[in-house]
Scaffold this motif. Structure first.
Motif, PDB file in Angstrom:
ATOM      1  N   VAL A   1      32.890  69.105   2.549  1.00  0.00           N
ATOM      2  CA  VAL A   1      33.749  69.925   3.480  1.00  0.00           C
ATOM      3  C   VAL A   1      33.269  71.375   3.306  1.00  0.00           C
ATOM      4  O   VAL A   1      33.308  71.984   4.170  1.00  0.00           O
TER       5      VAL A   1
ATOM      6  N   ASP B   1      39.727  74.559  13.426  1.00  0.00           N
ATOM      7  CA  ASP B   1      39.387  73.344  12.540  1.00  0.00           C
ATOM      8  C   ASP B   1      40.091  73.561  11.231  1.00  0.00           C
ATOM      9  O   ASP B   1      40.247  74.536  10.675  1.00  0.00           O
ATOM     10  N   ARG B   2      40.742  72.206  10.747  1.00  0.00           N
ATOM     11  CA  ARG B   2      41.499  72.539   9.462  1.00  0.00           C
ATOM     12  C   ARG B   2      41.199  70.858   8.931  1.00  0.00           C
ATOM     13  O   ARG B   2      41.688  69.974   9.588  1.00  0.00           O
ATOM     14  N   THR B   3      40.730  71.177   7.675  1.00  0.00           N
ATOM     15  CA  THR B   3      40.507  69.620   7.118  1.00  0.00           C
ATOM     16  C   THR B   3      41.271  69.777   5.694  1.00  0.00           C
ATOM     17  O   THR B   3      40.946  70.859   4.854  1.00  0.00           O
ATOM     18  N   TRP B   4      41.899  68.954   5.489  1.00  0.00           N
ATOM     19  CA  TRP B   4      42.731  68.678   4.277  1.00  0.00           C
ATOM     20  C   TRP B   4      41.970  67.803   3.365  1.00  0.00           C
ATOM     21  O   TRP B   4      41.735  66.525   3.467  1.00  0.00           O
ATOM     22  N   VAL B   5      41.627  68.252   2.111  1.00  0.00           N
ATOM     23  CA  VAL B   5      40.979  66.928   0.893  1.00  0.00           C
ATOM     24  C   VAL B   5      42.143  67.073  -0.019  1.00  0.00           C
ATOM     25  O   VAL B   5      42.438  67.956  -0.622  1.00  0.00           O
TER      26      VAL B   5
ATOM     27  N   SER C   1      43.304  72.936   1.931  1.00  0.00           N
ATOM     28  CA  SER C   1      42.905  72.696   3.131  1.00  0.00           C
ATOM     29  C   SER C   1      42.001  73.844   3.594  1.00  0.00           C
ATOM     30  O   SER C   1      41.694  74.884   2.984  1.00  0.00           O
TER      31      SER C   1
END
Length: 73
Positions: free
Chosen positions: A61, A40-44, A29
């Motif tokens: 990201v 914002d939170r982006t999970w890869v 994350s």
């Protein structure tokens, strides 16, 4: 880097229930905070055998997060 814009990386698993089976996916994350508030939170996902596309997604990201921390010119 701006003290107002902070990026943190967290190792997290996502859990999905599919009928009676529960699946777990490991990932990273990337969390962006501004003045202490998450914006914002982006999970890869990160698999045991990552593909070139997986690597490129993570790089994109991380690059966007790094650029976000930079003050506007």
């Amino acid at each position: 880097m701006s003290a107002d814009h902070v990026v943190q990386l967290h190792w997290e698993s996502r859990h999905v229930a599919d009928g009676g089976a529960a699946l777990s996916y490991p990932g990273i994350s990337v969390v962006r905070s501004e003045h202490g508030e998450i914006v914002d939170r982006t999970w890869v996902p990160v698999g045991e055998e990552p593909t070139f596309a997986d690597d490129e997604a993570l790089i994109a990201v991380l690059h966007a997060a790094w650029r976000w921390t930079r003050p506007a010119a």
